[in-house]
Design an enzyme around this catalytic site. Structure first.
Site, PDB file in Angstrom:
ATOM      1  N   VAL A  62       0.856  -1.189   0.000  1.00  0.00           N
ATOM      2  CA  VAL A  62       0.000   0.000   0.000  1.00  0.00           C
ATOM      3  C   VAL A  62       0.892   1.240   0.000  1.00  0.00           C
ATOM      4  O   VAL A  62       1.829   1.341   0.803  1.00  0.00           O
ATOM      5  CB  VAL A  62      -0.918   0.000   1.252  1.00  0.00           C
ATOM      6  N   VAL A  64       2.071   5.252   0.238  1.00  0.00           N
ATOM      7  CA  VAL A  64       1.817   6.497   0.962  1.00  0.00           C
ATOM      8  C   VAL A  64       1.415   7.574  -0.054  1.00  0.00           C
ATOM      9  O   VAL A  64       1.709   7.460  -1.241  1.00  0.00           O
ATOM     10  CB  VAL A  64       3.056   6.964   1.761  1.00  0.00           C
ATOM     11  N   ILE A  89       4.844  -1.117   2.964  1.00  0.00           N
ATOM     12  CA  ILE A  89       4.556   0.289   2.696  1.00  0.00           C
ATOM     13  C   ILE A  89       5.343   0.722   1.455  1.00  0.00           C
ATOM     14  O   ILE A  89       6.572   0.649   1.430  1.00  0.00           O
ATOM     15  CB  ILE A  89       4.929   1.177   3.915  1.00  0.00           C
ATOM     16  N   LYS A  90       4.580   1.154   0.439  1.00  0.00           N
ATOM     17  CA  LYS A  90       5.227   1.612  -0.803  1.00  0.00           C
ATOM     18  C   LYS A  90       5.584   3.084  -0.639  1.00  0.00           C
ATOM     19  O   LYS A  90       4.720   3.918  -0.366  1.00  0.00           O
ATOM     20  CB  LYS A  90       4.282   1.443  -1.993  1.00  0.00           C
ATOM     21  N   VAL A  91       6.859   3.356  -0.836  1.00  0.00           N
ATOM     22  CA  VAL A  91       7.360   4.725  -0.662  1.00  0.00           C
ATOM     23  C   VAL A  91       8.076   5.138  -1.946  1.00  0.00           C
ATOM     24  O   VAL A  91       8.960   4.413  -2.426  1.00  0.00           O
ATOM     25  CB  VAL A  91       8.359   4.786   0.528  1.00  0.00           C
TER      26      VAL A  91
END
Ligand SMILES: O=C[C@H](O)COP(=O)(O)O
Length: 231
Positions: A62, A64, A89-91
């Site tokens: 998912v 940010v 967490i995709k950054v």
């Protein structure tokens, strides 16, 4: 020896149910544009529903939305609290994103470094300890960047460093691009259902199957099945 990982780049519930039952699905990826395709979904409920379908052993990625490191960290913590703590967490791999990765890594959060177009972004994300790198294959091709070569160089660097990072190639517009990503060393690929439909909908496949059925029925009669021989 790791298996190739196939992920779905969609949050469409029916498609996730369908392909989770059909292919050895390794996970689901999303970004704000993918959410946009679904309209105004009840964000956390929707993601929890996806987790329920795919189970705890598959990865859910998912992204940010915040533009600053602070906002990215706040997004990451909110997602982890409201979906679950196993979410990747995709950054974005930019200045604020790399600072966010550094902090999240210290907290033991799973990280997928995204929006990767160049080797140097990938190297920085490997050094930051990202679990996955997401190079954007088709977008690279459109930017006249040799996507296969970038993936191959990143794969070499991961090998040289014995890093745990995996390459999760993304942004595919053709079936061949997926093959090229794997051939160049990607361990994982995330794709829209259009790619899978095209790959498996090749008319030559159905022509072959129709031919087998017709030959079988020629011998044993229409509608005869293998199970009929046990009766
Ligand atoms: O998360 C990244 C997406 O796979 C990008 O795909 P796209 O280039 O089709 O928008």
């Amino acid at each position: 020896m790791n298996n190739m990982e196939f992920l779905l780049d969609t949050i469409h519930i029916d498609d996730i149910k369908k392909y989770n039952a059909m292919i050895p699905l390794a996970g689901v990826t999303s970004n704000p544009s993918i959410v946009h395709k679904e309209g105004q979904v009840d964000f956390f409920n929707h993601l929890r529903q996806i987790r329920e379908i795919i189970g705890a052993d598959k990865t859910l990625h998912v992204q940010v939305v915040g533009q600053t490191t602070e906002a990215m960290l706040a997004d990451a913590h909110t997602v982890l609290e409201n979906v679950d703590h196993d979410v990747y967490i995709k950054v974005p791999t930019n200045e604020p994103g790399l600072a966010a990765m550094k902090q999240l890594k210290q907290e033991g959060v799973h990280i997928t470094a995204t929006a990767i177009y160049t080797q140097i972004q990938g190297y920085l994300a490997i050094a930051a300890g990202a679990d996955y790198l997401a190079p954007y294959f088709n977008r690279m091709v459109n930017a006249d960047i040799n996507a296969g070569l970038v993936i191959a160089q990143l794969a070499k660097q991961i090998e040289r460093e014995h890093a745990k990072t995996k390459i999760l190639a993304a942004s595919f517009h053709t079936v061949q691009q997926v093959n090229q990503a794997f051939e160049n060393g990607a361990q994982a690929a995330t794709m829209g259902v259009d790619i899978l439909k095209t790959a498996l909908g090749n008319p030559a496949i159905s022509a072959a199957v129709t031919g087998f059925t017709s030959d079988w029925e020629d011998i044993y009669g229409q509608g005869t099945t293998i199970t009929d021989f046990t009766k």
